[in-house]
Motif scaffolding. Structure first.
Motif, PDB file in Angstrom:
ATOM      1  N   GLN A   1      44.089  45.603  32.266  1.00  0.00           N
ATOM      2  CA  GLN A   1      43.997  46.687  31.279  1.00  0.00           C
ATOM      3  C   GLN A   1      43.076  46.303  30.120  1.00  0.00           C
ATOM      4  O   GLN A   1      42.329  47.139  29.603  1.00  0.00           O
ATOM      5  N   PHE A   2      43.127  45.030  29.723  1.00  0.00           N
ATOM      6  CA  PHE A   2      42.273  44.570  28.633  1.00  0.00           C
ATOM      7  C   PHE A   2      40.792  44.654  29.016  1.00  0.00           C
ATOM      8  O   PHE A   2      39.960  45.130  28.234  1.00  0.00           O
ATOM      9  N   LEU A   3      40.466  44.210  30.230  1.00  0.00           N
ATOM     10  CA  LEU A   3      39.070  44.259  30.673  1.00  0.00           C
ATOM     11  C   LEU A   3      38.577  45.699  30.818  1.00  0.00           C
ATOM     12  O   LEU A   3      37.434  46.011  30.455  1.00  0.00           O
ATOM     13  N   ARG A   4      39.427  46.582  31.329  1.00  0.00           N
ATOM     14  CA  ARG A   4      39.012  47.975  31.517  1.00  0.00           C
ATOM     15  C   ARG A   4      38.871  48.715  30.190  1.00  0.00           C
ATOM     16  O   ARG A   4      38.185  49.743  30.117  1.00  0.00           O
TER      17      ARG A   4
ATOM     18  N   LEU B   1      32.548  47.451  36.532  1.00  0.00           N
ATOM     19  CA  LEU B   1      32.206  46.127  36.007  1.00  0.00           C
ATOM     20  C   LEU B   1      33.450  45.279  35.819  1.00  0.00           C
ATOM     21  O   LEU B   1      33.435  44.060  36.079  1.00  0.00           O
ATOM     22  N   ALA B   2      34.551  45.899  35.376  1.00  0.00           N
ATOM     23  CA  ALA B   2      35.810  45.161  35.211  1.00  0.00           C
ATOM     24  C   ALA B   2      36.317  44.646  36.558  1.00  0.00           C
ATOM     25  O   ALA B   2      36.783  43.511  36.664  1.00  0.00           O
ATOM     26  N   THR B   3      36.207  45.491  37.588  1.00  0.00           N
ATOM     27  CA  THR B   3      36.626  45.062  38.928  1.00  0.00           C
ATOM     28  C   THR B   3      35.782  43.893  39.419  1.00  0.00           C
ATOM     29  O   THR B   3      36.305  42.921  39.990  1.00  0.00           O
TER      30      THR B   3
ATOM     31  N   LEU C   1      36.490  36.121  38.546  1.00  0.00           N
ATOM     32  CA  LEU C   1      37.505  35.261  37.953  1.00  0.00           C
ATOM     33  C   LEU C   1      38.501  34.761  38.995  1.00  0.00           C
ATOM     34  O   LEU C   1      38.877  33.583  39.002  1.00  0.00           O
ATOM     35  N   ILE C   2      38.895  35.655  39.896  1.00  0.00           N
ATOM     36  CA  ILE C   2      39.831  35.256  40.944  1.00  0.00           C
ATOM     37  C   ILE C   2      39.194  34.224  41.870  1.00  0.00           C
ATOM     38  O   ILE C   2      39.834  33.233  42.256  1.00  0.00           O
ATOM     39  N   ALA C   3      37.919  34.435  42.224  1.00  0.00           N
ATOM     40  CA  ALA C   3      37.220  33.485  43.096  1.00  0.00           C
ATOM     41  C   ALA C   3      37.128  32.110  42.438  1.00  0.00           C
ATOM     42  O   ALA C   3      37.355  31.082  43.096  1.00  0.00           O
TER      43      ALA C   3
END
Length: 358
Positions: free
Chosen positions: A13-16, A23-25, A31-33
């Motif tokens: 929610q913060f990134l979106r 872009l957030a996705t 980040l997950i990778a």
């Protein structure tokens, strides 16, 4: 129980709120990778150090002690040495396949590692065919091993690759049958659901003797699948120098080395997930005070505790039993483990249909 999805949802929610949704996705995927790769490398370092110390304990030694306190920096020194080592190219190798093979092995390992449910809310991939996806991603690692042996243009590498192919393809059947036995008990292929359905009792207890039999078969087959002793025929040093990675140096060899240890972690993590409840605490029906106390322990602690317990069991087996012959390895699978696994799956299905489980 601790639910880490609250944290991950807050980050999303913060990134979106700061940038467009696409872009957030994309940033979340990056980040997950990064988190997966960092965890992969750090766990590999821990596993290598643990292997050396467990081996030393069984052989009445101390293991590495000189580099850092209690030898804690020895693995980091070895990693640095491997990184700066020259990668040697040979004239008669198939360079494309020779260089591709280590990446295939690591890719298979990383993809399977990403599917493990580390805690409630810490799951990179979680969909309704998760266990099937794990079986698929873990199985193509053998292609990298076969390519490494063939492209090296070395008879020892080729023999090691052929042994590994025969061994890994054979024991995948017993691993699959063991997993199907627990799928019959749980009624789902989704890893989060498999863990959730062990809230009252772990499947190794809930499934009676068939679940315990499947667990034992899985441990034996998993040990063979990772090419570890006493099933280390593909890398038999006394016969094949180093087996399928004889001609690899530097990080080419390092990828095989790291993938082998992480495959051990993956096999143990899957065992902890489908047999021992994954991140689910130990709950005993009727003991509410005990169950409430167990809930205070974070799920990630439960998962890693169970996983490293299984790792310790497999290391115990490796440093206790002598290496088998290749004919004994294949005979064990096709004449004993697979028939027992098939009968065990039938018994478990019967128990579920008749309601003979806890």
């Amino acid at each position: 129980m601790y639910d880490f999805s609250i944290i991950t949802t807050a980050i999303d929610q913060f990134l979106r709120s700061l940038m467009p949704s696409a872009l957030a996705t994309f940033l979340e995927c990056v980040l997950i990778a990064v988190c997966v790769l960092v965890a992969y490398v750090l766990l590999a370092i821990v596993m290598i150090f643990m292997e050396r110390k467990v081996c030393a304990a069984f052989q009445c030694r101390l293991g590495p002690m000189r580099v850092g306190f209690w030898g804690l920096l020895q693995v980091f020194a070895d990693v640095f040495k491997m990184i700066i080592k020259e990668i040697i190219d040979f004239k008669r190798t198939d360079n494309l396949l020779y260089n591709l093979a280590p990446f295939l092995v690591v890719l298979s390992s990383v993809l399977t590692f990403s599917c493990l449910p580390f805690a409630n809310g810490i799951e990179v991939l979680d969909f309704n065919v998760g266990l099937f996806f794990i079986m698929a991603t873990s199985s193509f690692g053998v292609l990298g091993i076969m390519l490494a042996g063939w492209s090296s243009n070395n008879k020892f590498s080729m023999i090691g690759a052929m042994r590994s192919g025969a061994q890994m393809v054979s024991y995948e059947l017993s691993i699959g049958l063991s997993m199907l036995t627990l799928v019959a008990l749980s009624g789902t292929l989704q890893l989060s659901e498999i863990v959730a359905r062990q809230a009252d009792m772990w499947f190794i207890f809930k499934g009676h003797l068939p679940a315990l039999t499947a667990f034992i078969i899985y441990l034996i087959a998993g040990n063979a699948e990772t090419n570890r002793g006493p099933f280390d025929l593909p890398e038999a040093e006394s016969e094949l120098t180093a087996g399928y990675h004889t001609e690899y140096s530097g990080m080419g060899f390092g990828f095989f080395y790291v993938a082998e240890f992480m495959n051990l972690f993956i096999v143990s993590g899957i065992a902890a997930t489908i047999f021992l409840g994954g991140w689910m605490p130990l709950h005993i029906p009727g003991l509410e005070a005990f169950n409430a106390t167990m809930d205070y322990i974070p799920g990630v602690v439960w998962f890693f505790g169970k996983t490293f317990f299984v790792i310790w069991l497999l290391m115990w087996v490796k440093w206790t039993f002598p290496r088998l012959r290749i004919d004994q390895v294949i005979t064990l699978e096709w004449k004993y483990l697979m028939p027992i696994g098939l009968v065990n799956l039938l018994i478990m299905t019967l128990c579920v249909v008749m309601g003979w489980t806890f």
